[in-house]
Every structure is written in C-alpha cells, then in structure tokens.
Motif scaffolding. Structure first.
Motif, short mmCIF file in Angstrom:
data_model
loop_
_atom_site.label_atom_id
_atom_site.label_comp_id
_atom_site.label_asym_id
_atom_site.label_seq_id
_atom_site.Cartn_x
_atom_site.Cartn_y
_atom_site.Cartn_z
N ARG A 356 0.80 -1.29 -0.04
CA ARG A 356 -0.23 0.03 -0.02
C ARG A 356 0.71 1.43 0.10
N THR A 357 1.97 1.23 0.83
CA THR A 357 2.97 2.44 0.71
C THR A 357 3.48 2.68 -0.69
N GLY A 363 2.30 6.49 -7.50
CA GLY A 363 1.37 7.36 -7.98
C GLY A 363 -0.14 6.69 -8.33
N VAL A 364 -0.27 5.64 -7.69
CA VAL A 364 -1.48 4.66 -7.99
C VAL A 364 -2.47 5.22 -7.05
N SER A 365 -3.81 5.63 -7.58
CA SER A 365 -4.60 6.12 -6.59
C SER A 365 -5.16 5.41 -5.54
N GLU A 366 -5.84 5.87 -4.65
CA GLU A 366 -6.31 4.93 -3.42
C GLU A 366 -7.30 4.14 -3.81
N ALA A 369 -5.64 1.04 -5.72
CA ALA A 369 -5.07 0.19 -4.50
C ALA A 369 -5.92 -0.64 -3.83
N LYS A 370 -6.84 -0.13 -3.49
CA LYS A 370 -8.08 -0.89 -2.89
C LYS A 370 -8.56 -1.88 -3.79
N LEU A 371 -8.73 -1.53 -4.78
CA LEU A 371 -9.16 -2.70 -5.96
C LEU A 371 -8.22 -3.89 -5.95
N GLN A 399 -0.94 -2.38 -11.61
CA GLN A 399 -0.13 -3.52 -10.87
C GLN A 399 1.34 -3.50 -11.40
N GLN A 400 1.51 -3.25 -12.76
CA GLN A 400 2.89 -3.12 -13.19
C GLN A 400 3.70 -1.93 -12.73
N ALA A 401 2.87 -0.95 -12.50
CA ALA A 401 3.74 0.33 -12.14
C ALA A 401 4.11 0.25 -10.63
#
Length: 451
Positions: A356-357, A363-366, A369-371, A399-401
């Motif tokens: 999560r960190t 730069g992945v949105s919240e 990340a939850k999905l 996910q790749q990022a």
C-alpha cells in the motif's frame, strides 16, 4: 463435510477423515441418536434426543459422552443407551449446565419463565447459527473460540443474566486481560462477548437490553505501522535472497508484489493461474466465496509464480501437482510462513502494508490500490465500479507500475550481489522458466516476460 451414517466401531471411527475446518457428524446405523462429532482436534461421542414434558416435545438436547480417544465405542454405546433412556423419560442425563441445546429457543420452565442461558450455551448457538452458517473462515472461528474458551473459561457456565446484572465484573475482567494479555486481546475478547450476548438476546428477551460489555473502558488501539518504504526494500530483497527454501522465498516476494493476505495465497493452485489473461484467481479470500477475485499479474509476478512452481516440482513433486507453493506439510502447501525476524525482518501483513505504501509512491490512486488488494470501497458511488471491467487493462497497468517501483529500489544492486543476482538478475528468468504444466489456463508460455 456432510454428515454420514455408518456402523460405529473403533476401527471405522479411526479411519474417518479429519475436516479442514468446522466439523461433521458420523451417525451410528445401529443406535438412533448416537453419533460421533468429528472435529479437527477431537472426536467426541454424543447423543441427541427429544426431551418431553407432559407428553409434548419441550426441546432437543445434545449431550456429550466422552472423547473417542479415551473410551471404546462399545463403552460409549452402553452409556448412550442409558442416556437416551433417561431423555425419553423426560430427564436430563447430566446437569443442565453441561447440556447443549440444539433448538433455537431455550427450554421453558414449569412457571413459564425463560431458563437462564449460560455463556457456554450462547456461544454454542452463536457458533452454529452465525459463524458456521455464514461460512466464516477457520481463522475467524478459532479466534472467537480462543476468546470464549480461554479468556472466559471461568465464565462458561455463568448465566448471561448474571453478567448483565454485574457490569463491573466485566469491566474488571477487561482490566485483568489488558494487564495479562495486552490491550488488543482485551478489546477483542470483549467484542466477542458483546456479539454473543446480542445474538443470545434475539431468542432470550428476558436478558437485559444493556450489554455487559458496554461497561468496558476500551483500550486505545493504533494501526500497526510495520510497512517498508522504497529505501527499505534494498535490504529486504537481500535478506530474502539468502533464504534456504526457494519456495518460501518466492512466496514472500509474491506477497509483497500483490499485497494480498498470506492465508489466501497459501491455497493458490496451478489451475488458478491464467497466463493468457495474466491473472491469479483467489476463490476464497477473507469473507468467503462471495469475495472471490482475480489478481492482476505484472511481469515480475508472473516470473515469481513460474519460479515457485519450478522449485516446487523439484523439491515436492507430489504436492506441486496441487499447489503453487507446495511444502512437506499435512496440507501439502505452505501453512506457516513466519520467519525469524533476525533472518527476514518483514513478512506477512508487513508486506501488505508495504504494498500500500509503495502504491502511493508509484502514483497509484487510493481507489485502484483498494481494488488491487480486494478492499471494500466506501461511498455510494463505489457500487457503480465494475472491477472485472478494469482488470484487463487499467488495473494491470497499475499493478505493473507498483512492481516496477519495487524493483527500481534495487538499482544496480540487482546485478552486483551473488545471491540476489542468481535469484533475480539477468538470465535468471530463463533458468527459472519451465514448460507450462498440463491443465494450466494459458495460450502462451510466460518465457517472454522479463524482470
């Protein structure tokens, strides 16, 4: 497992399979009402019959006879006959506190008042009618059981009405557990007591409306902050590279890369992997089958799975036919994934927090990340998000990022240090890539993926 009916003997009972979770009944074909409760840890001889009062059925009662490991089936059957005879005459074979009622409503006393339900009785009904019926996970059930049967052991035969009438007693217990077992255990056990009491009151309206657990001064709980940042990953990768067991090594890496709960990943099977869609299906995560989801796989995650299966085939050929992360265990897969902190500083949910960190740093949105972590998304608009429509393209790129950000933390170290280079360096992917096993859902080999 479903209940079965067989001639009960010492031999047939010993041959009955142990359930993976919960329990089932093996009923005797010779004596009606006599059976064995087959659980994960114990096998208990039990009888069940209808207790009649005034010629009418008052309740159905279930009475334990003894542990199947401590008495013979012949002796248990003799006791069962006596117990069933007493039940047919309207008598309890044991003191009522030792009798578990199986009917939803408690027995009525002659004066018409509701018999006082004990914590033991309320827990048994909560277990059967709520936890098992709603298919709660084995870990969840064992957590509740530990609270009731260990923390509240001396209260098992105490009527709930007595606890409700003395809330100071409950508050004092919370203080004692806090000192002996810590603030988290104290709060958790009291939440269990609160839930059991509320559930019992649905069928026992004579219980006071005030829950005794409401008297507790709850301990302050802080979210455990054990995740790593980008600067910490270099040292962690170096630690993982030195682990002796390569299957465990890949398991920890995959846990980091996907951010999923370790218990869900332990049960991963080869047929759950779809290389064509680049997904790993998780059929039964926390929350049960209704929460099943697909993990989008980055290139690094695919190579990690490939290595795990390759090493698994070499080390555990029989278990590897069924599990992605096989082991020489009773289940055939990794079941204990803890490590010595001196050898590997972070594992398990530490890696989930790290995911999560790093997702935020990448730069992945919240919401994304939850999905990816299969978290529920708060808010009214969340219900309009169709997860599987995002999976094929958007979520996979996210996910790749995240995977790229994790490996970028290694820098030049990836191809400079011996163990780490052998594991993840240039050329390691070709050494680790096997032929796709029969039955995998794939139209192409993952060999073209690169770290």
């Amino acid at each position: 497992m479903a209940d079965i009916r067989i001639p009960l003997t010492d031999k047939t009972i010993a041959q009955l399979p142990t359930p993976k979770d919960g329990w089932y009944l093996a009923r005797d074909t010779e004596l009606k009402g006599f059976f064995v409760v087959i659980g994960k840890r114990r096998r208990t001889f039990t009888v069940q019959g209808d207790l009649r009062q005034g010629g009418k059925r008052a309740s159905s009662i279930r009475v334990s006879i003894g542990d199947a490991s401590e008495m013979s089936t012949r002796a248990a059957r003799a006791v069962a006959k006596e117990y069933l005879a007493q039940i047919s005459r309207g008598r309890h074979p044991k003191d009522e506190k030792q009798t578990v009622r199986t009917t939803p409503a408690p027995a009525m006393q002659s004066g018409g008042t509701v018999a006082s339900v004990t914590l033991r009785q309320a827990w048994q009904r909560y277990l059967e009618a709520h936890l098992i019926r709603k298919n709660r996970s084995k870990k969840t059930v064992e957590g509740y059981r530990d609270h009731v049967e260990r923390i509240f052991a001396e209260w098992l035969d105490t009527p709930l009405k007595e606890l409700a009438a003395d809330p100071a007693r409950v508050a004092k217990k919370h203080d004692e557990v806090t000192k002996e077992n810590g603030p988290y255990m104290a709060n958790g056990s009291m939440r269990t007591l609160r839930a059991i009491y509320n559930h019992a009151r649905k069928t026992n309206r004579s219980l006071p409306s005030d829950n005794p657990a409401d008297a507790v001064d709850w301990n302050e709980e802080e979210r455990r902050n054990t995740g790593m940042g980008s600067a910490d990953l270099k040292g962690w990768f170096a630690q993982v590279a030195t682990l002796d067991n390569p299957v465990r090594r890949e398991f920890h890496l995959f846990t980091l890369l996907c951010g999923s709960r370790p218990t869900a990943l332990q049960h991963a099977k080869p047929e759950d992997i779809d290389f064509r869609r680049r997904t790993l299906h998780v059929p039964k995560p926390k929350g049960g089958k209704k929460k099943a989801f697909d993990i989008a796989l980055s290139r690094q995650m695919i190579l990690c799975l490939v290595r795990a299966i390759r090493f698994g085939r070499q080390m555990y050929p029989r278990q590897a036919q069924e599990w992605v992360f096989p082991a020489d265990s009773g289940s055939g897969h990794l079941s204990e994934t803890k490590e010595d902190r001196k050898i590997l500083s972070k594992w398990g949910n530490d890696l989930r927090q790290t995911f999560r960190t790093i997702a935020t740093a990448a730069g992945v949105s919240e919401v994304d990340a939850k999905l990816l972590m299969n978290h529920s998304i708060p808010g009214v608009n969340a219900g309009y998000i169709t997860r599987h429509k995002l999976l094929e393209d958007h979520l996979r790129s996210q996910q790749q990022a995240i995977s790229r950000a994790m490996f970028a933390a290694l820098g030049a170290q990836l191809n400079q240090e011996g163990p780490l280079q052998d594991w993840l360096g240039i050329g390691s992917s070709r050494r680790a890539t096997p032929l796709a096993p029969t039955g995998w859902r794939t139209n192409r080999s993952p060999a073209g993926c690169s770290t």
